[in-house]
Structures are given as structure tokens and as C-alpha cells.
Design an enzyme around this catalytic site. Structure first.
Site, PDB file in Angstrom:
ATOM      1  N   ASP A  51       0.847  -1.190   0.000  1.00 55.69           N
ATOM      2  CA  ASP A  51       0.000   0.000   0.000  1.00 55.69           C
ATOM      3  C   ASP A  51       0.887   1.247   0.000  1.00 55.69           C
ATOM      4  OD1 ASP A  51      -1.974   1.922   0.537  1.00 55.69           O
ATOM      5  OD2 ASP A  51      -3.140   0.475   1.688  1.00 55.69           O
ATOM      6  N   ASP A  52       0.879   1.994  -1.096  1.00 56.75           N
ATOM      7  CA  ASP A  52       1.628   3.266  -1.177  1.00 56.75           C
ATOM      8  C   ASP A  52       3.147   3.085  -1.261  1.00 56.75           C
ATOM      9  OD1 ASP A  52      -0.789   4.559  -0.838  1.00 56.75           O
ATOM     10  OD2 ASP A  52      -0.337   5.376   1.148  1.00 56.75           O
ATOM     11  N   CYS A  87      -5.504   4.665  -3.605  1.00 53.64           N
ATOM     12  CA  CYS A  87      -5.804   3.257  -3.317  1.00 53.64           C
ATOM     13  C   CYS A  87      -7.021   2.681  -4.042  1.00 53.64           C
ATOM     14  CB  CYS A  87      -6.038   3.055  -1.829  1.00 53.64           C
ATOM     15  SG  CYS A  87      -4.792   3.788  -0.779  1.00 53.64           S
ATOM     16  N   ASP A 345      -0.412  -0.462  -4.770  1.00 52.23           N
ATOM     17  CA  ASP A 345      -1.563   0.170  -5.443  1.00 52.23           C
ATOM     18  C   ASP A 345      -1.186   1.476  -6.148  1.00 52.23           C
ATOM     19  OD1 ASP A 345      -1.210   1.371  -2.975  1.00 52.23           O
ATOM     20  OD2 ASP A 345      -3.256   1.024  -2.269  1.00 52.23           O
ATOM     21  N   ASN A 346      -0.359   2.290  -5.489  1.00 55.78           N
ATOM     22  CA  ASN A 346       0.071   3.565  -6.085  1.00 55.78           C
ATOM     23  C   ASN A 346       1.396   3.946  -5.451  1.00 55.78           C
ATOM     24  OD1 ASN A 346      -2.462   4.225  -4.017  1.00 55.78           O
ATOM     25  ND2 ASN A 346      -0.588   5.367  -3.547  1.00 55.78           N
TER      26      ASN A 346
END
Ligand SMILES: *[C@@H]1O[C@H](CO)[C@@H](O)[C@H](O)[C@H]1NC(C)=O
Ligand SMILES: *[C@@H]1O[C@H](CO)[C@@H](O)[C@H](O)[C@H]1NC(C)=O
Ligand SMILES: *[C@@H]1O[C@H](CO)[C@@H](O)[C@H](O)[C@H]1NC(C)=O
Ligand SMILES: *[C@@H]1O[C@H](CO)[C@@H](O)[C@H](O)[C@H]1NC(C)=O
Ligand SMILES: *[C@@H]1O[C@H](CO)[C@@H](O)[C@H](O)[C@H]1NC(C)=O
Ligand SMILES: *[C@@H]1O[C@H](CO)[C@@H](O)[C@H](O)[C@H]1NC(C)=O
Length: 607
Positions: A51-52, A87, A345-346
Site C-alpha cells: 500500500d503506497d 488506493c 496500489d500507487n
């Protein structure tokens, strides 16, 4: 002859469909994958989604087990992109193979996004795990799926398609030491005092055992929250009800530095955000609100470095999780028949462009993310330059199962074998980036040199185009500001060639020998097609403009014979700034207002 543009497009789409049907595009849509799987020995797929996680602040350099087990044993795709840098929209694109403008999941929370909108827009009936089950796979998932997937709404309805699931739920999703997990159809359970990623690792290993004993090929998704910021669920005030609960929608939302397991708290005491040229630069850059950010104070920079160390420490448990997985696959004797995908996700920025910690921007820090793949036929220790995106993941997974691809996929399978990587079609050179709404600061420090934690009108469309002799980022904002960066000479995206301050540089800049006034109309036409593309028109956008197929790259489109055509093409322009995908806000639409070039005819007869 007068043909309305819409008719011309219909004809064009029809032609494209015939080409696909005739198998003329086989080089873009490989029919068999490395190892040519027979139903009996179809490979397993493990998908690790952090995540991130950044690619541009060197996070991978701090993960030795991932390097040894995945990067050295597989291929690192260094030009992999998310298409919406936040997200939930990004995850919706991963699990459907569709761009955000086609899922219409464009935000974290209702009315424009989050789990309730994923369900409302029909995706819970039609997404990856269901397709995998149809293909004969067992499916398992543990960790974060979507935002606004909460202790109040998780069963209305349950996410479909998983043989086994154990989801992290809001409002405790990002509470590293008080996570809430919800297994299958059971009620949610809090894990106060246990470390989220360690709990998740045990769940993942358990599902792996279940999957192996079921004696069928399987897909196992594992989505830890590291290195996302920590959110202590008790400081949310007020905690709201089912439809619009959620931390991030709440303006009292408070985030803090990511937290690690105790055993990692002491690590990397001297690590700092890499001081690249775009880190807290002396000169303002970008467009709109980004350009208005003042230089960060020393205190702010020091906070950023602490935040950075927290991320690296939190990722250590993911490093261990990956090693644990690979060891267990070995013990089960299935490592050689299992693909492992590792991505996030990003991306993320901390201090670049003078921005406080966060994502949601179109810059390379936020959209260019790690992707590592190891598995049968994937070269070991290879770095791939293929341009790939999150919408390519679902097509890639499906192709590995041997199932046929769906016509409404906006992506195409990622080149996996040495041969596929080598022969990656020249059309594989663009990424369509889109964003609607706000940006938030995940720092103690806000925007504009003050306490503002949220910025509105962060709505833009952008393109990455990477060919043999060009490397470009082009964007149009809802304020109708434009950006263009030539990224071979300006990788930090500091010199916006379309801003008046760079007029001298812009006048000297050429791409393939063409001046910017020839380039921009081409980029704009490409963006016009992509911003509302569907299916094949997303992977082969030039075909919508040139249905005869003689233009498949930016290089081809730059030919002077098309100057007049591109100059008269309708331009990308917003009517107003909106926070969701509201078509009338988005100005001219290619399907309605665009024109098409027919070779051998005088195209302007048709406009
Ligand atoms: C997984 O779920 C699918 C769809 O419900 C079902 O057909 C399959 O038998 C299940 N697998 C196991 C091991 O229960
Ligand atoms: C969340 O914050 C409260 C108030 O500061 C604190 O008492 C509690 O221990 C925190 N929760 C966790 C899991 O750290
Ligand atoms: C842990 O989370 C639960 C559920 O949100 C909450 O009620 C409780 O206060 C939290 N405990 C701490 C110490 O943060
Ligand atoms: C967002 O843009 C619109 C115009 O499109 C403007 O009316 C509005 O004031 C802007 N909002 C903010 C918070 O800047
Ligand atoms: C996307 O969803 C929003 C919210 O429901 C809606 O207003 C909008 O019209 C939708 N856009 C499209 C293109 O369907
Ligand atoms: C196309 O037609 C227009 C007007 O009918 C004419 O002015 C132009 O020269 C023609 N262009 C070509 C390439 O034939």
C-alpha cells in the site's frame, strides 16, 4: 461525402474488431503463455499488493529478502504504472482490468468510490476472483481490499469470488497495532497489540496450506498495509455510519508515521528521503495548486525523513512475509509452478515538488510503481523496459490460467518470457493517467505552508509516452492548465515546457526533430481518445484516429502528412472542475466531437 464523426468511429471500431477476430493482432494478445500450460499443470498465482510503496525513493533497496527471492529470481518491470494514483480506484482497476473512467470507482468514498460504489456499479458480480473461479481456480485473499469496506458494511453484501478471505476492515485498516480482520462470513475481530503484517502473514500461510491441500491451481492475494501511514482509529471523530464512515472522508482524519514491528524499530537510523533534484526544489514547479506550494521548512524536512524511516521499517515485515511464502512454496514442492507478482496500489511522494507526504499526483513518484514477477519462463535478474500498467494485471492473470481474455479489458497481458519482453509490440508505449477530486497531506504539516490537510480541484488527465527516442509526460488540468516534461533531460519533472517561465527552453526543444507545436496536437489527440477509451481503444488508441492502422505510435503520428489533421482535431478541455467522473465537466468527447483520418481521402471533407 459527409460522414458524422460518430459514424466514422463506429466504422473504425468495427474494423478494429475484424482485425482482432482475424487474429492479426496476435503479437499483442499472446494466445499461450510461457510454458504453454496444460489444464493439468496450470500455474498457481500469488499476488502481493503493498500500500503506497514507492519506486522512486529506493524502497526496494531496503528489502534484501525480496531482492534475493523475487528480483534476482525474476524480472523487475521498471516502467510499470498505476493509472489513478490513489488506493481504491487503483485497486478497482487491478481487480477488473478497467481504467477508472470505466469502473467509475474514482474516489475512496461514496458517492464516487469505495467498496459501496464498487458494488453499486456491478463489479462485485464481474471481477477477477469470479473469472478465476470460472477458469477452475480456487481463490484466496487476505488484507486490504478497498477503502470504505468497513465493520458496518462488510456483509452487505460480502465480496464475492473468494474461496477463503480474511479482509482488513475500516476504520482500523491502517491501525498497525489494532487491526480488524474479517474472515469468510464471520464477524470482524480486533487484534489490539498484534502487529498487522505479522497477523496477515500467518493468515496468508494458512491459506497457502488450504490451497495446496485442495489440489487445484490457486490464486492467493496478499495485501498488507505497509508502508501506508498509520491511522489510529480512536482519534477519528466522529466515527460515521455504514455509507460514509471512513477515516479519509472525515476532516478530523489524522495520520501519523507508519509503525513497524518492535524488532524493526531501530533500523535505518540515518536513512533520509533521497535528495533528488525535485526534492524541496528552490524553484516552484508543476501546475495549479502544486505550483503554489512554498519551500518546506527545515522542521518539515526533518519530519519527512522520520516518516520515510517509518515506511522502510514497516516494510521489513513484508520482506519477511515474502521470504516465508517462498520457503513454504519450496516445502510444498510447488515453487517452480507458481508465479509471484509483487506490486503496490500507487506510488508516493515525500517532499518532491515541495509536497507534504502523500500521493494523488500524476508525477512519476506517484504513478511509476514497483512490479516484480517471478515464475515459470520469466527471466531471472532481468530488468524490463516494457511499459505496463495496473490494468494489464487482470489480463495477465487470466492468460496464465489459459482462460480467454475479456473484450472489455482496457489492458493487455504483460510480456513475461524473454521472447515476449524482447518482442513487446511498439504500440506498448503509453499509459493513460486520470484523477478526480482532492489530494491530502499525510504529514503533520499541511499544504500551502500551513495546516491545510486537503486540496480540492486536483482533477487532471495525463499521459506517459515512452518510445525509443522520446520520454514524455503530458497533462491537462481541470483548470485547463497544461504540463509537458521531456523526461530524458528532466526526469524530476521540474521544467514544465508549457509554462511561460520555460518559453526559452520550450522554443529550443524538439522531439524526433519536431518542434513542440507539432508535438502537442498529437499528444492532445491521443489523450482525447484515451480519456474515454474502452477495451481495445485503450491499448491501441491511435487506431481510433487512424483506422487503417498505419499509425501505431507517436513516432508514426508525427509524420508531417498528418499536420493538418492534428491541428484541426478537437482539443482536450475541461468545462469545469468536478470531483467525480461527470462527463459534461470533461469538455469535448472523442466519440462525439473527434475526427478520424482515412488514408487516401481528404479527411476534412468529413468534419
Ligand atoms: C471454490 O469456490 C468455487 C465457486 O463457488 C467452487 O466451485 C469450488 O469448488 C470451491 N473450491 C473449494 C476447494 O471449495
Ligand atoms: C490510539 O490513540 C489513543 C489515544 O492517544 C491511545 O490511547 C491508544 O493506545 C492508541 N491505539 C493504539 C493501537 O496505539
Ligand atoms: C482498538 O480498536 C477498537 C475498534 O475500533 C476500539 O474500540 C479500541 O478503542 C481500540 N483500542 C485502542 C487501544 O486503540
Ligand atoms: C474548484 O474549481 C471551480 C471551478 O471549476 C471553482 O469554482 C472552485 O472555487 C474551485 N474550488 C476550490 C476549493 O479551489
Ligand atoms: C459516475 O458515478 C457518478 C456518481 O454516481 C455519476 O454521477 C456519474 O454520472 C457517473 N459517470 C458515468 C460516466 O457514468
Ligand atoms: C482537402 O479539402 C480542402 C477543402 O475541400 C482543401 O482546401 C484541401 O487542400 C484538401 N487537402 C488535400 C490534402 O487534398
Amino acid at each position: 461525402m459527409k460522414i458524422r464523426a460518430a459514424t466514422a468511429v463506429a466504422v473504425a471500431n468495427c474494423l478494429a474488431a475484424q482485425v482482432v477476430a482475424a487474429g492479426l493482432l496476435d503479437e499483442q494478445i499472446p494466445l499461450s503463455r510461457p510454458g504453454n500450460p496444460k489444464p493439468s499443470d496450470r500455474p498457481n498465482i500469488i499476488f502481493v499488493l503493498t500500500d503506497d510503496q514507492d519506486l522512486h525513493m529506493d524502497s526496494l533497496n531496503y528489502l534484501p529478502k525480496i531482492k534475493e527471492r523475487l528480483i534476482d529470481q525474476g524480472t523487475l518491470y521498471k516502467r510499470h504504472y498505476c493509472t489513478t494514483a490513489v488506493c481504491c480506484p487503483s485497486r478497482a482497476s487491478i481487480f477488473t482490468g478497467k481504467l477508472a473512467h470505466n469502473t467509475n470507482v474514482t474516489d475512496l468514498n461514496p458517492p464516487y468510490g469505495g467498496f459501496p460504489i464498487f458494488v453499486k456499479n456491478g463489479h462485485n458480480e464481474n471481477y477477477l476472483p469470479l473469472w478465476l473461479q470460472d477458469a477452475g481456480y480456487n481463490t484466496f485473499y487476505t488484507g486490504k481490499m478497498f477503502n470504505a469496506h468497513t465493520v458496518w458494511n462488510y456483509d452487505s453484501p460480502h465480496l464475492k469470488g473468494w474461496n477463503g478471505s480474511d479482509f482488513l476492515l475500516d476504520p482500523n485498516t491502517y491501525d498497525y497495532w489494532n487491526a480488524t480482520f474479517q474472515r469468510n462470513q464471520n464477524t470482524p475481530i480486533n487484534h489490539l497489540g498484534d502487529y498487522s503484517t505479522d497477523v496477515l502473514a500467518e493468515k496468508a500461510y494458512g491459506f497457502l496450506d488450504d490451497a495446496v491441500s485442495a489440489k487445484k491451481p490457486f490464486f492467493l492475494g496478499i495485501a498488507p498495509i505497509a508502508p501506508h501511514s498509520n491511522v489510529n482509529s480512536t482519534v477519528l471523530n466522529p466515527v460515521k455510519g455504514p455509507d460514509d464512515d471512513v477515516p479519509v472522508s472525515d476532516d478530523t482524519f489524522r495520520v501519523s508515521i507508519p509503525r513497524s514491528a518492535k524488532r524493526h524499530e531501530h533500523l535505518f537510523p540515518d536513512a533520509k528521503v533521497p535528495r533528488t533534484d525535485n526534492f524541496n526544489p528552490d524553484v516552484e514547479s508543476g501546475a495549479d495548486w502544486i505550483r503554489r506550494q512554498p519551500k518546506l521548512t527545515q522542521e518539515n524536512v526533518e519530519y519527512n525523513d522520520r516518516h520515510y524511516r517509518g515506511r522502510l521499517q514497516a516494510l521489513q515485515s513484508v520482506d519477511e512475509l515474502v521470504e516465508g511464502l517462498v520457503e513454504r512454496l519450496e516445502q510444498h514442492g510447488i515453487l517452480d509452478n507458481t508465479y509471484i507478482f509483487y506490486t503496490t496500489d500507487n506510488g508516493y511522494h515525500i517532499g518532491q515538488h515541495r509536497l507534504p507526504a502523500g500521493k494523488e499526483c500524476g508525477y512519476e513518484t506517484d504513478i511509476n510503481v514497483p512490479l516484480i514477477i517471478r515464475g515459470p519462463g520469466v527471466p531471472k535478474g532481468r530488468i524490463s523496459d516494457s511499459v505496463t500498467a495496473h490494468v494489464d494485471l487482470a489480463p495477465t492473470f487470466l492468460s496464465l490460467t489459459g482462460a480467454s481474455l475479456r473484450a472489455d479489458f482496457d489492458g493487455t497481458p504483460i510480456p513475461l518470457s524473454e521472447k515476449e519482453i524482447e518482442l513487446a509490440p511498439s504500440t506498448r508505449e503509453h499509459v493513460n493517467v486520470e484523477y478526480w477530486g482532492w489530494a491530502i497531506s499525510e504529514s503533520n504539516f499541511g499544504f500551502n505552508g500551513g495546516d491545510d490537510k486537503r486540496i480540492y480541484n486536483n482533477t487532471y488527465k495525463a499521459l506517459r509516452v515512452i518510445g525509443e527516442d522520446y520520454n514524455l509526460y503530458y497533462s491537462v488540468w481541470c483548470t485547463n492548465e497544461h504540463e509537458l516534461y521531456e523526461m530524458n533531460s528532466d526526469p524530476g519533472q521540474l521544467k514544465n515546457l508549457l509554462h511561460k517561465d520555460e518559453a526559452v527552453l520550450a522554443a529550443q526543444t524538439t522531439v524526433l526533430g519536431y518542434p513542440l507545436e507539432k508535438l502537442i496536437p498529437r499528444l492532445d489527440a491521443l489523450l482525447l481518445v484515451l480519456k474515454s477509451c474502452k477495451g481495445a481503444s485503450c491499448s491501441q488508441p491511435w487506431r481510433s484516429l487512424h483506422p487503417h492502422g498505419n499509425v501505431v505510435t507517436l513516432h508514426d503520428a508525427l509524420s508531417p502528412r498528418y499536420d493538418e489533421f492534428y491541428e484541426q482535431q478537437v482539443r482536450v478541455e475541461y468545462s469545469w472542475c468536478d470531483s467525480g467522473y461527470i462527463v459534461p465537466a470533461e469538455g469535448p468527447q472523442f466519440e462525439k466531437d473527434g475526427v478520424v483520418y482515412w488514408e487516401g481521402s481528404n479527411w476534412s471533407d468529413w468534419t
